[in-house]
Scaffold this active site. Structure first.
Site, short mmCIF file in Angstrom:
data_model
loop_
_atom_site.label_atom_id
_atom_site.label_comp_id
_atom_site.label_asym_id
_atom_site.label_seq_id
_atom_site.Cartn_x
_atom_site.Cartn_y
_atom_site.Cartn_z
N HIS A 116 -104.02 11.26 -42.34
CA HIS A 116 -103.33 11.59 -43.58
C HIS A 116 -104.34 12.15 -44.56
CE1 HIS A 116 -100.76 11.22 -47.11
NE2 HIS A 116 -99.76 11.18 -46.25
N GLU A 123 -95.07 8.71 -40.02
CA GLU A 123 -94.25 9.36 -39.01
C GLU A 123 -94.20 8.60 -37.69
OE1 GLU A 123 -92.45 11.12 -40.43
OE2 GLU A 123 -93.08 13.16 -40.84
N1 ACO Z 1 -105.39 13.55 -34.34
C1 ACO Z 1 -106.61 14.02 -34.04
N2 ACO Z 1 -107.50 14.46 -34.94
C2 ACO Z 1 -107.12 14.43 -36.21
C3 ACO Z 1 -105.85 13.96 -36.62
C4 ACO Z 1 -104.97 13.51 -35.62
N3 ACO Z 1 -103.75 13.05 -35.91
N4 ACO Z 1 -105.75 14.06 -37.96
C5 ACO Z 1 -106.89 14.58 -38.39
N5 ACO Z 1 -107.72 14.81 -37.34
C6 ACO Z 1 -109.08 15.34 -37.37
C7 ACO Z 1 -109.12 16.79 -37.84
O1 ACO Z 1 -108.96 17.66 -36.74
C8 ACO Z 1 -110.48 16.86 -38.45
O2 ACO Z 1 -111.42 16.96 -37.40
P1 ACO Z 1 -112.83 17.73 -37.62
O3 ACO Z 1 -113.48 17.05 -38.76
O4 ACO Z 1 -113.54 17.54 -36.33
O5 ACO Z 1 -112.46 19.15 -37.94
C9 ACO Z 1 -110.68 15.49 -39.07
O6 ACO Z 1 -109.82 14.61 -38.35
C10 ACO Z 1 -110.35 15.38 -40.51
O7 ACO Z 1 -109.06 15.82 -40.75
P2 ACO Z 1 -108.66 16.14 -42.22
O8 ACO Z 1 -109.05 17.54 -42.50
O9 ACO Z 1 -109.19 15.14 -43.19
O10 ACO Z 1 -107.11 15.97 -42.12
P3 ACO Z 1 -106.09 16.72 -43.04
O11 ACO Z 1 -106.08 16.07 -44.35
O12 ACO Z 1 -106.27 18.18 -43.01
O13 ACO Z 1 -104.77 16.45 -42.23
C11 ACO Z 1 -102.81 15.62 -41.38
C12 ACO Z 1 -103.84 15.45 -42.49
C13 ACO Z 1 -102.29 17.07 -41.43
C14 ACO Z 1 -101.66 14.67 -41.61
C15 ACO Z 1 -103.49 15.36 -40.04
O14 ACO Z 1 -104.00 14.05 -40.01
C16 ACO Z 1 -102.59 15.61 -38.85
O15 ACO Z 1 -102.49 16.75 -38.40
N6 ACO Z 1 -101.93 14.54 -38.30
C17 ACO Z 1 -101.04 14.72 -37.18
C18 ACO Z 1 -99.67 15.24 -37.63
C19 ACO Z 1 -98.91 14.19 -38.43
O16 ACO Z 1 -98.92 13.02 -38.11
N7 ACO Z 1 -98.24 14.67 -39.47
C20 ACO Z 1 -97.46 13.81 -40.36
C21 ACO Z 1 -98.23 13.51 -41.59
S1 ACO Z 1 -97.42 12.34 -42.63
C22 ACO Z 1 -96.33 13.26 -43.58
O17 ACO Z 1 -96.56 14.39 -43.89
C23 ACO Z 1 -95.06 12.68 -43.94
#
Ligand code: ACO
Length: 362
Positions: free
Chosen positions: A252, A307
């Site tokens: 998140h 989610e």
């Molecule tokens: N699985 C694997 N890796 C992840 C995940 C995940 N679920 N979430 C983040 N990461 C990784 C990113 O790839 C990034 O890796 P890196 O540093 O090697 O490039 C690192 O963790 C940091 O990520 P952030 O940039 O801090 O995450 P961001 O804030 O951009 O994303 C998000 C948040 C979009 C929710 C992300 O965690 C994600 O894609 N989750 C999966 C989809 C999901 O569950 N969506 C629902 C969100 S809740 C809502 O909107 C109601």
């Protein structure tokens, strides 16, 4: 420097509004909606109750739960009467895409406030699309029921149990508002142009639909299905992370600890009882995924988000996974409309700037 590496690419930490509506504390894992903690609200208030609080806090007329219950019931009835005109616009589209077209076709209704029409129409449209996809006729709303109970009845064609209606009510309350999430930001941008609330909720739904936001819960179930058995959890999750895939239902932008909504929804699943409360493989996948993410992305603090248990709860309520995003919209429309009202009261157009990184003329 590439564009996506700029510090402003995700607007991280930028405050886009001063709001009375909700507050997300990502370090404490706390969500406050209109003055109450989300877990307290979900335990004590109906969706209509939280809508009343949000609209009142936004500066619309002060309303109570009973008044909102009447308004949403009237709006459901009006939306149902319009279905024959609306549904042809969804021909050939998936439920998620058809919902976009249907929401876009909702408009003003004499005698109904636009915020009530926007929120009240959502479950009518979602249920009609679900039934249409199954070759079934839409079921008329029942104005004597609460919004959650009627949503289930319109989806199924028969009344849900009290426990099921309560579980969906807890879900709708839990997702009703959540700070400056992407779809709410989209709502506020559109509202700031003084476009009407029907434009606002259409734009907000489009922003919600992506897998990084409200499109995730269907894929959570796909992931659980693909994993299949306890023995396959580790190889499946490890391979997904090695490929660089994101695990749906984890991570998140704001929460650096467990999303408090995950526990509210897990409790709602537990309260349903019976085989629905047996989380077996789900709990094992969650535990392993959290460990694997901690190893794969050290320091990133990725935990379960709303989610993951949304998927489990909506599945337990027999809502088809291709309708999860429209049902999410039905809940979040409370926040979208409240934010739009609040934004319009500021009278200020949202118009940020950008940093030009392209070539300059010679
Ligand atoms: N699985 C694997 N890796 C992840 C995940 C995940 N679920 N979430 C983040 N990461 C990784 C990113 O790839 C990034 O890796 P890196 O540093 O090697 O490039 C690192 O963790 C940091 O990520 P952030 O940039 O801090 O995450 P961001 O804030 O951009 O994303 C998000 C948040 C979009 C929710 C992300 O965690 C994600 O894609 N989750 C999966 C989809 C999901 O569950 N969506 C629902 C969100 S809740 C809502 O909107 C109601």
């Amino acid at each position: 420097m590439t564009i996506h590496q700029t510090s402003t690419a995700g607007l991280d930490g930028v405050s886009a509004a001063v709001t009375m509506l909700s507050h997300v504390d990502g370090e404490a894992g706390e969500l406050i909606i209109a003055g109450s903690r989300v877990d307290d609200l979900a335990a004590t208030t109906s969706f209509e109750g939280v809508v009343a609080r949000l609209w009142s806090a936004a500066g619309a007329a002060t309303l109570d739960e009973a008044e909102v219950r009447v308004k949403l019931a009237e709006a459901r009835l009006h939306a149902f009467r319009r279905l024959a005109a609306i549904l042809p616009a969804t021909d050939g589209l998936s439920i998620v895409d058809g919902f976009r077209a249907a929401v876009a076709a909702i408009g003003p209704q004499d005698g109904i406030a636009p915020e009530a029409m926007s929120v009240g129409a959502m479950p009518v449209l979602a249920a009609a699309l679900v039934r249409r996809a199954a070759g079934q006729a839409a079921v008329a709303p029942d104005a004597s029921l609460g919004h959650a109970a009627d949503t289930l009845k319109m989806l199924r064609g028969e009344a849900a149990t009290g426990a099921e209606a309560k579980a969906l009510d807890a879900y709708l309350v839990t997702v009703s508002d959540h700070g400056m999430n992407a779809s709410t930001f989209a709502a506020r941008v559109v509202a700031s142009t003084q476009a009407d609330l029907f434009m606002v909720v259409t734009a907000a739904y489009c922003a919600l639909s992506g897998p990084l936001h409200g499109g995730a819960p269907g894929p959570v179930l796909d992931m659980l299905d693909a994993i299949g058995t306890s023995a396959d959890i580790a190889p499946w999750v490890d391979a997904a992370l090695a490929r660089g895939d994101r695990l749906m239902g984890f991570g998140h932008r704001i929460y650096k600890v467990r999303d408090p909504r995950a526990d509210v929804l897990k409790r709602a699943v537990d309260a349903l009882g019976g085989d629905k409360a047996d989380l077996g493989l789900t709990a094992e996948v969650e535990a392993y995924a959290r460990e694997a993410l901690a190893k794969a992305k050290p320091g990133r603090r990725l935990d379960t988000n709303v989610e993951f248990y949304t998927a489990i709860l909506l599945d337990a309520l027999k809502i088809p996974r291709n309708a999860f995003t429209p049902i999410f919209a039905a809940g979040r429309s409370a926040g979208w409309t409240a934010h739009a009202i609040e934004q319009q009261r500021t009278g200020r157009l949202l118009r940020p700037t950008s940093v030009y990184a392209g070539p300059m003329p010679a």
